[in-house]
Design a protein around this motif. Structure first.
Motif, PDB file in Angstrom:
ATOM      1  N   GLY A   1       0.805  -1.175  -0.082  1.00 31.05           N
ATOM      2  CA  GLY A   1       0.046  -0.060   0.170  1.00 31.05           C
ATOM      3  C   GLY A   1       0.985   1.237   0.134  1.00 31.05           C
ATOM      4  N   ASP A   2       0.164   2.183   0.190  1.00 27.54           N
ATOM      5  CA  ASP A   2       0.737   3.718   0.238  1.00 27.54           C
ATOM      6  C   ASP A   2       1.043   3.946   1.646  1.00 27.54           C
ATOM      7  OD1 ASP A   2       1.612   5.957  -0.451  1.00 27.54           O
ATOM      8  OD2 ASP A   2      -0.483   6.915  -1.088  1.00 27.54           O
ATOM      9  N   LEU A   3       2.272   4.586   1.823  1.00 29.44           N
ATOM     10  CA  LEU A   3       2.713   4.818   3.286  1.00 29.44           C
ATOM     11  C   LEU A   3       2.250   6.263   3.593  1.00 29.44           C
ATOM     12  CD1 LEU A   3       4.494   4.055   5.567  1.00 29.44           C
ATOM     13  CD2 LEU A   3       6.535   5.442   4.698  1.00 29.44           C
ATOM     14  N   ALA A   4       1.663   7.049   2.570  1.00 29.31           N
ATOM     15  CA  ALA A   4       1.212   8.381   2.998  1.00 29.31           C
ATOM     16  C   ALA A   4      -0.194   8.170   3.846  1.00 29.31           C
ATOM     17  CB  ALA A   4       0.982   9.103   1.550  1.00 29.31           C
ATOM     18  N   GLU A   5      -0.760   6.889   3.468  1.00 29.12           N
ATOM     19  CA  GLU A   5      -2.083   6.677   4.335  1.00 29.12           C
ATOM     20  C   GLU A   5      -1.911   6.611   5.829  1.00 29.12           C
ATOM     21  OE1 GLU A   5      -5.375   6.416   2.954  1.00 29.12           O
ATOM     22  OE2 GLU A   5      -4.314   7.121   0.898  1.00 29.12           O
ATOM     23  N   ILE A   6      -0.928   6.590   6.164  1.00 26.40           N
ATOM     24  CA  ILE A   6      -0.601   6.284   7.560  1.00 26.40           C
ATOM     25  C   ILE A   6      -0.130   7.538   8.240  1.00 26.40           C
ATOM     26  CG2 ILE A   6       1.712   5.132   7.666  1.00 26.40           C
ATOM     27  CD1 ILE A   6      -0.364   3.154   9.650  1.00 26.40           C
ATOM     28  N   ASP A   7       0.501   8.404   7.564  1.00 25.81           N
ATOM     29  CA  ASP A   7       0.925   9.521   8.241  1.00 25.81           C
ATOM     30  C   ASP A   7       0.189  10.155   9.042  1.00 25.81           C
ATOM     31  OD1 ASP A   7       3.515   9.631   6.828  1.00 25.81           O
ATOM     32  OD2 ASP A   7       2.984  10.737   5.363  1.00 25.81           O
ATOM     33  N   PRO A   8      -1.303  10.420   9.013  1.00 27.32           N
ATOM     34  CA  PRO A   8      -2.079  11.286  10.007  1.00 27.32           C
ATOM     35  C   PRO A   8      -2.399  10.383  11.358  1.00 27.32           C
ATOM     36  CG  PRO A   8      -3.373  10.554   8.526  1.00 27.32           C
ATOM     37  CD  PRO A   8      -2.142  10.170   7.685  1.00 27.32           C
ATOM     38  N   VAL A   9      -1.818   8.898  11.390  1.00 30.71           N
ATOM     39  CA  VAL A   9      -2.241   8.051  12.500  1.00 30.71           C
ATOM     40  C   VAL A   9      -1.168   8.175  13.559  1.00 30.71           C
ATOM     41  CG1 VAL A   9      -2.273   5.617  13.126  1.00 30.71           C
ATOM     42  CG2 VAL A   9      -3.218   6.386  10.934  1.00 30.71           C
ATOM     43  N   ILE A  10      -1.655   8.321  14.685  1.00 30.99           N
ATOM     44  CA  ILE A  10      -0.755   8.437  15.904  1.00 30.99           C
ATOM     45  C   ILE A  10      -1.418   7.356  16.981  1.00 30.99           C
ATOM     46  CG2 ILE A  10      -0.183   9.824  17.985  1.00 30.99           C
ATOM     47  CD1 ILE A  10      -0.593  12.329  16.295  1.00 30.99           C
ATOM     48  N   ILE A  11      -0.501   6.504  17.352  1.00 35.55           N
ATOM     49  CA  ILE A  11      -0.962   5.364  18.194  1.00 35.55           C
ATOM     50  C   ILE A  11      -0.534   5.893  19.827  1.00 35.55           C
ATOM     51  CG2 ILE A  11      -0.449   2.960  18.949  1.00 35.55           C
ATOM     52  CD1 ILE A  11       0.278   2.577  15.658  1.00 35.55           C
ATOM     53  N   ASN A  12      -1.214   5.992  20.561  1.00 34.20           N
ATOM     54  CA  ASN A  12      -1.153   6.270  21.789  1.00 34.20           C
ATOM     55  C   ASN A  12      -0.838   4.852  22.833  1.00 34.20           C
ATOM     56  OD1 ASN A  12      -0.910   8.908  22.069  1.00 34.20           O
ATOM     57  ND2 ASN A  12      -3.358   9.229  22.382  1.00 34.20           N
ATOM     58  N   GLY A  13       0.266   4.818  23.627  1.00 35.41           N
ATOM     59  CA  GLY A  13      -0.118   3.847  24.313  1.00 35.41           C
ATOM     60  C   GLY A  13       1.113   3.989  25.344  1.00 35.41           C
ATOM     61  N   TYR A  14       1.647   2.819  25.828  1.00 35.16           N
ATOM     62  CA  TYR A  14       2.696   2.795  27.096  1.00 35.16           C
ATOM     63  C   TYR A  14       3.522   1.713  26.882  1.00 35.16           C
ATOM     64  CZ  TYR A  14      -0.186  -0.151  30.253  1.00 35.16           C
ATOM     65  OH  TYR A  14      -0.829  -1.111  30.657  1.00 35.16           O
ATOM     66  N   TYR A  15       4.848   1.742  27.164  1.00 30.45           N
ATOM     67  CA  TYR A  15       5.589   0.679  27.540  1.00 30.45           C
ATOM     68  C   TYR A  15       6.021   0.495  28.902  1.00 30.45           C
ATOM     69  CZ  TYR A  15      10.146  -1.520  27.620  1.00 30.45           C
ATOM     70  OH  TYR A  15      11.218  -2.508  27.702  1.00 30.45           O
ATOM     71  N   GLU A  16       5.969  -0.682  29.383  1.00 33.20           N
ATOM     72  CA  GLU A  16       6.324  -1.089  30.600  1.00 33.20           C
ATOM     73  C   GLU A  16       7.083  -2.375  30.679  1.00 33.20           C
ATOM     74  OE1 GLU A  16       3.742  -1.976  34.769  1.00 33.20           O
ATOM     75  OE2 GLU A  16       2.713  -1.259  32.950  1.00 33.20           O
ATOM     76  N   ASP A  17       8.168  -2.392  31.495  1.00 31.57           N
ATOM     77  CA  ASP A  17       8.923  -3.547  31.840  1.00 31.57           C
ATOM     78  C   ASP A  17       9.016  -3.624  33.490  1.00 31.57           C
ATOM     79  OD1 ASP A  17      10.979  -1.817  32.415  1.00 31.57           O
ATOM     80  OD2 ASP A  17      12.132  -2.531  30.922  1.00 31.57           O
ATOM     81  N   ARG A  18       9.760  -4.163  34.161  1.00 33.67           N
ATOM     82  CA  ARG A  18       9.753  -4.395  35.825  1.00 33.67           C
ATOM     83  C   ARG A  18      10.335  -2.932  36.340  1.00 33.67           C
ATOM     84  NH1 ARG A  18      14.106  -8.796  36.352  1.00 33.67           N
ATOM     85  NH2 ARG A  18      14.643  -8.013  34.176  1.00 33.67           N
ATOM     86  N   ILE A  19      11.043  -2.240  35.533  1.00 33.54           N
ATOM     87  CA  ILE A  19      11.549  -0.983  36.146  1.00 33.54           C
ATOM     88  C   ILE A  19      11.019   0.203  35.559  1.00 33.54           C
ATOM     89  CG2 ILE A  19      13.519   0.483  36.562  1.00 33.54           C
ATOM     90  CD1 ILE A  19      14.968  -2.321  36.387  1.00 33.54           C
ATOM     91  N   VAL A  20      10.739   0.228  34.466  1.00 33.41           N
ATOM     92  CA  VAL A  20      10.467   1.597  33.670  1.00 33.41           C
ATOM     93  C   VAL A  20       8.887   1.427  32.960  1.00 33.41           C
ATOM     94  CG1 VAL A  20      10.965   2.886  31.581  1.00 33.41           C
ATOM     95  CG2 VAL A  20      12.777   1.848  32.948  1.00 33.41           C
ATOM     96  N   ARG A  21       8.165   2.340  33.009  1.00 30.06           N
ATOM     97  CA  ARG A  21       6.938   2.888  32.490  1.00 30.06           C
ATOM     98  C   ARG A  21       6.877   3.814  31.803  1.00 30.06           C
ATOM     99  NH1 ARG A  21       1.797   4.631  32.491  1.00 30.06           N
ATOM    100  NH2 ARG A  21       0.135   3.516  32.077  1.00 30.06           N
ATOM    101  N   SER A  22       6.655   3.964  30.432  1.00 31.09           N
ATOM    102  CA  SER A  22       6.748   5.094  29.840  1.00 31.09           C
ATOM    103  C   SER A  22       5.633   5.218  28.795  1.00 31.09           C
ATOM    104  CB  SER A  22       8.024   5.381  29.052  1.00 31.09           C
ATOM    105  OG  SER A  22       8.099   6.368  28.133  1.00 31.09           O
TER     106      SER A  22
END
Length: 156
Positions: A42-63
């Motif tokens: 597909g076309d990479l320009a289709e995903i330009d306005p997409v923003i994925i909100n989330g978080y990363y977590e391991d045993r020590i760090v949560r971001s």
């Protein structure tokens, strides 16, 4: 020099504590992962306005983080004052809505999934949760007419 030894020790202590804090913060941010969105078809320009909100977590760090087609932005990498501004870490859609309609958005959650916008109106939907009575479900809906600036609120 003998008269100012307490001041020298105080300033040295402050510099050491702040320096240690900033060095530790920088080293911790180096351990945060970077995510890339890769095109399969597909076309990479289709995903330009997409923003994925989330978080990363391991045993020590949560971001908390954003993932866009160009970069990964971690909240931990932001300055103290940027973190204090809650709106700073929300999507550009919500930031634009807030800048143009402050009075309508006052007291509402700033998650893009709770808003629908078209040319005539902005609709906000919320599901407030009551800890004392989890069987009672209410849906709060607020509608702003963009032309007349009239706000309609109701609950279901």
């Amino acid at each position: 020099m003998g008269r100012y030894w307490k001041l020298v020790i105080l300033v040295t202590g402050i510099v050491v504590v702040l320096g240690t804090f900033f060095i530790q913060t920088t080293l911790a941010n180096l351990a945060l992962p970077e995510f890339d969105i890769k095109k399969v078809t597909g076309d990479l320009a289709e995903i330009d306005p997409v923003i994925i909100n989330g978080y990363y977590e391991d045993r020590i760090v949560r971001s908390d983080m954003w993932i866009t087609s160009k970069e990964t932005v971690h909240l931990n990498e932001r300055s103290f004052f940027e973190r204090m501004n809650d709106l700073q870490f929300h999507s550009p859609l919500v930031q634009d809505l807030y800048k143009n309609n402050r009075s309508f958005l006052r007291g509402k959650n700033f998650y893009s999934g709770t808003f629908i916008e078209n040319d005539e109106q902005i609709i906000y939907v919320s599901l407030p949760w009551d800890q004392t009575n989890d069987t009672a479900v209410q849906v709060e809906i607020a509608i702003l007419d963009k032309q007349s600036k009239e706000e309609t609120l109701f609950q279901l």
